[in-house]
Design an enzyme around this catalytic site. Structure first.
Site, PDB file in Angstrom:
ATOM      1  N   ASP A 183       1.383  51.908  46.371  1.00  0.00           N
ATOM      2  CA  ASP A 183       1.575  50.616  45.554  1.00  0.00           C
ATOM      3  C   ASP A 183       2.689  50.711  44.818  1.00  0.00           C
ATOM      4  O   ASP A 183       3.002  51.638  43.704  1.00  0.00           O
ATOM      5  CB  ASP A 183       0.366  50.213  44.768  1.00  0.00           C
ATOM      6  CG  ASP A 183       0.450  49.021  44.074  1.00  0.00           C
ATOM      7  OD1 ASP A 183      -0.549  47.968  44.761  1.00  0.00           O
ATOM      8  OD2 ASP A 183       1.007  48.787  43.086  1.00  0.00           O
ATOM      9  N   ASN A 191       9.366  40.830  39.564  1.00  0.00           N
ATOM     10  CA  ASN A 191       9.581  39.237  39.864  1.00  0.00           C
ATOM     11  C   ASN A 191       9.644  38.568  38.646  1.00  0.00           C
ATOM     12  O   ASN A 191      10.458  37.729  38.786  1.00  0.00           O
ATOM     13  CB  ASN A 191       8.178  38.953  40.712  1.00  0.00           C
ATOM     14  CG  ASN A 191       8.342  39.362  42.156  1.00  0.00           C
ATOM     15  OD1 ASN A 191       9.218  39.356  42.532  1.00  0.00           O
ATOM     16  ND2 ASN A 191       6.883  39.467  42.769  1.00  0.00           N
ATOM     17  N   HIS A 196      11.873  36.405  42.300  1.00  0.00           N
ATOM     18  CA  HIS A 196      11.315  36.951  43.359  1.00  0.00           C
ATOM     19  C   HIS A 196      12.361  37.077  44.549  1.00  0.00           C
ATOM     20  O   HIS A 196      11.844  38.003  45.491  1.00  0.00           O
ATOM     21  CB  HIS A 196      10.445  35.663  44.115  1.00  0.00           C
ATOM     22  CG  HIS A 196       9.480  35.278  43.244  1.00  0.00           C
ATOM     23  ND1 HIS A 196       8.015  35.975  43.336  1.00  0.00           N
ATOM     24  CD2 HIS A 196       9.100  34.404  41.866  1.00  0.00           C
ATOM     25  CE1 HIS A 196       7.374  35.386  42.302  1.00  0.00           C
ATOM     26  NE2 HIS A 196       7.983  34.624  41.783  1.00  0.00           N
ATOM     27  N   ASP A 200      11.718  40.387  46.851  1.00  0.00           N
ATOM     28  CA  ASP A 200      11.833  40.677  48.298  1.00  0.00           C
ATOM     29  C   ASP A 200      12.576  41.659  48.679  1.00  0.00           C
ATOM     30  O   ASP A 200      12.304  42.500  49.490  1.00  0.00           O
ATOM     31  CB  ASP A 200      12.369  39.323  48.722  1.00  0.00           C
ATOM     32  CG  ASP A 200      11.251  38.435  48.615  1.00  0.00           C
ATOM     33  OD1 ASP A 200      10.081  38.689  48.361  1.00  0.00           O
ATOM     34  OD2 ASP A 200      11.584  37.180  48.934  1.00  0.00           O
ATOM     35  N   GLU A 226       2.636  44.190  47.480  1.00  0.00           N
ATOM     36  CA  GLU A 226       3.497  45.324  47.320  1.00  0.00           C
ATOM     37  C   GLU A 226       2.710  46.486  47.809  1.00  0.00           C
ATOM     38  O   GLU A 226       3.153  47.784  47.474  1.00  0.00           O
ATOM     39  CB  GLU A 226       3.746  45.342  45.629  1.00  0.00           C
ATOM     40  CG  GLU A 226       2.896  45.691  44.716  1.00  0.00           C
ATOM     41  CD  GLU A 226       2.036  44.477  44.361  1.00  0.00           C
ATOM     42  OE1 GLU A 226       1.489  44.492  43.162  1.00  0.00           O
ATOM     43  OE2 GLU A 226       2.133  43.424  44.819  1.00  0.00           O
TER      44      GLU A 226
END
Length: 303
Positions: A183, A191, A196, A200, A226
């Site tokens: 994770d 973010n 965002h 990405d 994630e």
């Protein structure tokens, strides 16, 4: 043709997907193509998994209201995923999605089948060659259906299928099987701080690093958000822990433009006798939870 006439024309179509939402996510109207994708979904807004509509509404639209054009991934509660090509438009408080399947490829395949039928009497060799090409395309389409569009690793469907198959194989032949769950640390902060698109980019880089580090027998999948999973057949726990540590160091040292280095927390578990795939996944998840509680950016093995 007016806008209402256009909406009426696509209402019954299943090869075209149309939906209109309020900015907050409430579905205002949709056509038969979109309703076919719902399959019991309680939140149609969240059917669009890549890119998400919540992300797209934050973008500044062009003069026509367009905020996105390109590939759109749709996933339903059954775990099925469909990739469409379409456009997302934001007008005031309304968000419109208009997309369709890749008709060009369908038409190309249909034309190829017609040509094969005409050439059937000419030579058996040509038929065999064309058959192999069709099989290659079908396999390519199947692989696309199992791939996460953003990161290039497998999607959740790929994980479920591979985990089930490898668990059966390991139990049958009494072979080791290990699973690594990771994770990305503080991903929400990325973010919230850098946007965002930066998030990405981090996901894409993590996917690329995992693909680079995998052995030929290993498989990586994105569970969602994630979280990623690496399945390591014929690998004992201590070797899987060492592999996870290599991944951790590689991510920590990898430079991503305009974003701080992305670290990750890892949980590792090896299959026990008689254990199911979901149970193995759950034990790795518990080890990951311990790693995050102990300060993140570390590897923990399941008990």
């Amino acid at each position: 043709m007016t806008r209402m006439e256009l909406l009426h024309a696509v209402e019954a179509m299943t090869s075209v997907v149309y939906a209109e939402f309020e900015r907050g996510g409430h579905l205002l109207r949709s056509n038969a193509g979109f309703r076919r994708l719902l399959r019991g979904a309680l939140s149609p807004w969240h059917l669009i998994t890549q890119p998400t509509l919540a992300t797209l509404v934050q973008r500044t639209p062009d003069p026509q209201g367009v905020v996105y054009q390109g590939l759109i991934t749709v996933g339903n509660p059954q775990g099925e995923m469909v990739t469409l090509t379409g456009t997302v438009v934001v007008k005031g408080d309304h968000v419109e999605l208009l997309a369709g399947y890749n008709i060009d490829e369908f038409e190309a395949t249909e034309q190829q089948l017609l040509e094969l039928n005409v050439a059937l009497g000419e030579t058996q060799r040509e038929l065999g060659r064309s058959k192999r090409e069709l099989e290659r395309r079908e396999e390519a389409i199947r692989q696309l259906s199992l791939t996460d569009a953003l990161t290039g690793v497998g999607n959740r469907r790929h994980l479920d299928e591979t985990l089930a198959a490898e668990t059966v194989r390991a139990q049958r032949y009494t072979a080791p099987l290990s699973l690594v769950m990771l994770d990305i640390d503080h991903f929400k902060r990325v973010n919230d701080t850098w946007g965002h698109e930066a998030g990405d980019r981090v996901l894409q880089e993590v996917g690329a690093q995992l693909r680079r580090l995998l052995r030929q027998t290993d498989t990586a999948s994105r569970m969602g958000g994630e979280e990623f999973v690496v399945l390591m057949p014929a690998t004992a726990l201590q070797d899987a822990v060492a592999g996870a540590e290599r991944m951790r160091v590689a991510l920590e040292q990898h430079v991503i433009d305009s974003v701080p280095p992305a670290t990750a927390s890892f949980g590792v578990a090896s299959l026990l006798s008689g254990e199911s795939g979901p149970a193995l996944l759950a034990r790795a998840d518990k080890a990951l939870y311990v790693a995050k509680n102990e300060g993140r950016n570390r590897v923990k093995a399941a008990a």
